[in-house]
Design a protein around this motif. Structure first.
Motif, PDB file in Angstrom:
ATOM      1  N   SER A 255      28.742  40.060  35.849  1.00  0.00           N
ATOM      2  CA  SER A 255      29.519  39.075  35.107  1.00  0.00           C
ATOM      3  C   SER A 255      30.529  38.422  36.048  1.00  0.00           C
ATOM      4  O   SER A 255      30.770  38.908  37.157  1.00  0.00           O
ATOM      5  CB  SER A 255      30.250  39.751  33.951  1.00  0.00           C
ATOM      6  N   PHE A 256      31.137  37.312  35.588  1.00  0.00           N
ATOM      7  CA  PHE A 256      32.190  36.679  36.388  1.00  0.00           C
ATOM      8  C   PHE A 256      33.246  37.719  36.797  1.00  0.00           C
ATOM      9  O   PHE A 256      33.665  37.780  37.939  1.00  0.00           O
ATOM     10  CB  PHE A 256      32.913  35.586  35.575  1.00  0.00           C
ATOM     11  N   SER A 257      33.684  38.512  35.821  1.00  0.00           N
ATOM     12  CA  SER A 257      34.781  39.433  36.150  1.00  0.00           C
ATOM     13  C   SER A 257      34.341  40.503  37.147  1.00  0.00           C
ATOM     14  O   SER A 257      35.151  40.958  37.964  1.00  0.00           O
ATOM     15  CB  SER A 257      35.429  40.042  34.914  1.00  0.00           C
ATOM     16  N   GLN A 258      33.067  40.884  37.110  1.00  0.00           N
ATOM     17  CA  GLN A 258      32.600  41.855  38.115  1.00  0.00           C
ATOM     18  C   GLN A 258      32.605  41.246  39.521  1.00  0.00           C
ATOM     19  O   GLN A 258      33.057  41.890  40.469  1.00  0.00           O
ATOM     20  CB  GLN A 258      31.166  42.289  37.785  1.00  0.00           C
ATOM     21  N   LEU A 282      41.432  37.414  27.820  1.00  0.00           N
ATOM     22  CA  LEU A 282      41.129  37.200  29.236  1.00  0.00           C
ATOM     23  C   LEU A 282      41.456  38.474  30.031  1.00  0.00           C
ATOM     24  O   LEU A 282      40.661  38.928  30.861  1.00  0.00           O
ATOM     25  CB  LEU A 282      41.944  36.004  29.740  1.00  0.00           C
ATOM     26  N   ALA A 283      42.608  39.048  29.729  1.00  0.00           N
ATOM     27  CA  ALA A 283      42.982  40.315  30.373  1.00  0.00           C
ATOM     28  C   ALA A 283      41.933  41.374  30.072  1.00  0.00           C
ATOM     29  O   ALA A 283      41.501  42.129  30.950  1.00  0.00           O
ATOM     30  CB  ALA A 283      44.347  40.768  29.876  1.00  0.00           C
ATOM     31  N   ASN A 284      41.493  41.398  28.827  1.00  0.00           N
ATOM     32  CA  ASN A 284      40.498  42.382  28.420  1.00  0.00           C
ATOM     33  C   ASN A 284      39.183  42.209  29.188  1.00  0.00           C
ATOM     34  O   ASN A 284      38.553  43.190  29.578  1.00  0.00           O
ATOM     35  CB  ASN A 284      40.260  42.267  26.915  1.00  0.00           C
ATOM     36  N   GLU A 285      38.781  40.951  29.394  1.00  0.00           N
ATOM     37  CA  GLU A 285      37.559  40.705  30.178  1.00  0.00           C
ATOM     38  C   GLU A 285      37.704  41.290  31.586  1.00  0.00           C
ATOM     39  O   GLU A 285      36.761  41.823  32.154  1.00  0.00           O
ATOM     40  CB  GLU A 285      37.280  39.201  30.304  1.00  0.00           C
ATOM     41  N   LYS A 288      37.632  45.206  31.621  1.00  0.00           N
ATOM     42  CA  LYS A 288      36.366  45.849  31.255  1.00  0.00           C
ATOM     43  C   LYS A 288      35.693  46.451  32.489  1.00  0.00           C
ATOM     44  O   LYS A 288      34.837  47.317  32.386  1.00  0.00           O
ATOM     45  CB  LYS A 288      35.404  44.810  30.664  1.00  0.00           C
ATOM     46  N   ILE A 289      36.059  45.936  33.667  1.00  0.00           N
ATOM     47  CA  ILE A 289      35.401  46.382  34.888  1.00  0.00           C
ATOM     48  C   ILE A 289      36.092  47.643  35.410  1.00  0.00           C
ATOM     49  O   ILE A 289      37.294  47.634  35.676  1.00  0.00           O
ATOM     50  CB  ILE A 289      35.476  45.269  35.963  1.00  0.00           C
ATOM     51  N   PRO A 290      35.328  48.739  35.537  1.00  0.00           N
ATOM     52  CA  PRO A 290      35.937  49.972  36.051  1.00  0.00           C
ATOM     53  C   PRO A 290      36.555  49.717  37.428  1.00  0.00           C
ATOM     54  O   PRO A 290      35.965  49.021  38.254  1.00  0.00           O
ATOM     55  CB  PRO A 290      34.751  50.929  36.167  1.00  0.00           C
ATOM     56  N   TYR A 296      44.137  44.153  39.410  1.00  0.00           N
ATOM     57  CA  TYR A 296      44.711  43.495  38.240  1.00  0.00           C
ATOM     58  C   TYR A 296      46.070  44.106  37.906  1.00  0.00           C
ATOM     59  O   TYR A 296      46.168  45.304  37.653  1.00  0.00           O
ATOM     60  CB  TYR A 296      43.749  43.647  37.057  1.00  0.00           C
ATOM     61  N   ASN A 297      47.111  43.259  37.921  1.00  0.00           N
ATOM     62  CA  ASN A 297      48.453  43.784  37.664  1.00  0.00           C
ATOM     63  C   ASN A 297      48.819  43.801  36.192  1.00  0.00           C
ATOM     64  O   ASN A 297      49.496  44.717  35.722  1.00  0.00           O
ATOM     65  CB  ASN A 297      49.496  42.948  38.410  1.00  0.00           C
TER      66      ASN A 297
END
Ligand code: ATP
Ligand code: MG
Length: 410
Positions: A255-258, A282-285, A288-290, A296-297
């Protein structure tokens, strides 16, 4: 080799149970090169089941049925299959012993209805079920294999993995499925199809199949060969990548976040979010990535004007004059968020998710997204549609897409 899947159960038709069995079986069969041509869900009804078999058997090499093997009166599959294939029900001793032991260890009687679970048609191969009372059954009729499995998903999966797939793999015709997926962004499905139509015609002529898999902000393209032609698929994928470098962003299912996470981790950089219309999604997305804690602050969720002033130092004059859904506001949110969260990049969102709150100048679906980074701040206006949930989701996916583009270009 072509397959049809039939799921049986009234609960599937009224939406009480979602048919996850078909999805799982479809995936498993396609992995070994069996092409699923149809999925049907039908009632627990004798006539319906027979009619469906009449339709499916002539068309398919293999028919997989799930459901309706339970001990209660509403479960009819075994009775119907036995009649359909002209067999006689006989006791299978292995199943009987398993079921007796099962109830004995639980100190429960093996009721007459449960004893019937050990009855099987004498003209099928019994697929022993370690996880439940109903065995699977494998019939063969005029070159078609018909397999009946319990509806309970974990029972079905175990029988598929241990009994059905290994038997099918022995079939010499199967060469295995080979597929590759690439991800594109920044172009809608129909525009993409138009853009690559010559390439698509070529691959189809070559016997490959192409699937478009759109989701908010992303269109995946999966190219498959059911006859295991790796070379053909690989060559076509490399051609495609050179055809659409501006839209191609990843090869695999990340995914984008990954992908963002991997880049930030590599560069030892950090991000945060300053969110209005997405308010935490958005923060949640991102989390989601371990392992997201490495880059991420955190997030400042400021929905009201008052909190935008208080938490993000947005001047009240700006809010009064330009409004919160404006280039000026969202840029400030990103820049001030970057400072306050001590991050290298801060994404800010502000928009009118709807269904109310739109004006002629800023209709529902207007969203501003800004990213502040080491080289300054940039904002972009989006015009989405009328649906609140979709607008919020599109805000998130586009925000992540913008950040990914930025990271790739820096
Ligand atoms: P058993 O012999 O173990 O009772 P069964 O063949 O009788 O199994 P069903 O009675 O049809 O199976 O369904 C048992 C449960 O399995 C249902 O409560 C349902 O939740 C689930 N189930 C049935 N079919 C499906 C399906 N297609 N997808 C997902 N779950 C299903
Ligand atoms: Mg049932």
């Amino acid at each position: 080799m072509q397959a049809e899947i039939i799921t049986i159960g009234d609960e599937l038709l009224i939406g009480q149970t979602i048919d996850t069995n078909s999805a799982w079986i479809g995936h498993a069969l396609s992995q070994i090169g069996v092409r699923v041509t149809k999925i049907s869900s039908i009632q627990d009804d004798e006539l319906e089941i027979k009619q469906q078999l009449d339709v499916s058997i002539p068309k398919a090499d293999i028919v997989i049925i799930t459901g309706g093997l339970g001990p209660t009166k509403d479960d009819l599959t075994k009775k119907v299959l036995n009649e359909y294939f002209g067999g006689n029900l006989i006791v299978n001793e292995k199943v009987q012993a398993r079921n007796e032991a099962y109830f004995a260890t639980r100190n429960r009687p093996n009721l007459a209805v449960n004893q019937q679970q050990a009855l099987v048609p004498d003209n099928c191969t019994v697929l022993f079920n370690h996880n439940g009372t109903a065995p699977g059954m494998w019939f063969e009729k005029s070159n078609t294999i018909v397999v009946s499995l319990p509806g309970v998903p974990y029972e079905m999966k175990a029988l598929m993995s241990d009994e059905v797939l290994p038997r099918l793999r022995e079939n010499k015709q199967l060469k295995g499925l080979y597929c590759r997926t690439i991800q594109t962004t920044g172009i809608g499905e129909s525009f993409l199809a138009e853009y690559i139509k010559d390439w698509e015609n070529d691959v189809r002529k070559n016997g490959l199949s192409l699937a478009y898999l759109p989701s908010p902000g992303i269109v995946k393209l999966r190219l498959s060969s059911y006859s295991g032609e790796h070379e053909k698929v690989n060559r076509a994928i490399e051609n495609l990548k050179t055809l659409i470098p501006q839209y191609f962003f990843a090869e695999n299912d990340d995914s984008f976040s990954q992908i963002i996470g991997k880049i930030l981790m590599q560069r030892k950089q950090t991000i945060g979010t300053a969110e209005s219309c997405t308010s935490g999604k958005l923060a949640n997305e991102i989390v989601k990535i371990p392992g997201a804690s490495a880059y991420y602050n955190g997030s400042i969720v400021a929905y009201s004007y008052a909190l935008k002033e208080k938490l993000l130092d947005i001047p009240s004059a700006l809010l009064d004059k330009q409004g919160a859904v404006s280039k000026e506001c969202v840029e400030r949110m990103a820049m001030n968020g970057k400072e306050k969260l001590s991050v290298d990049y801060c994404i800010a969102t502000s928009g009118i998710a709807g269904p109310t709150g739109g004006t002629s100048e800023k209709p529902v679906g207007t969203v501003w997204i800004a990213i502040a980074g080491p080289n300054g701040v940039e904002a972009q206006r989006f015009q989405f549609g009328q649906l609140r949930e979709v607008n919020i989701e599109l805000s998130c996916s586009n925000a992540l897409r913008l950040l990914l583009n930025k990271l790739k270009n820096e």
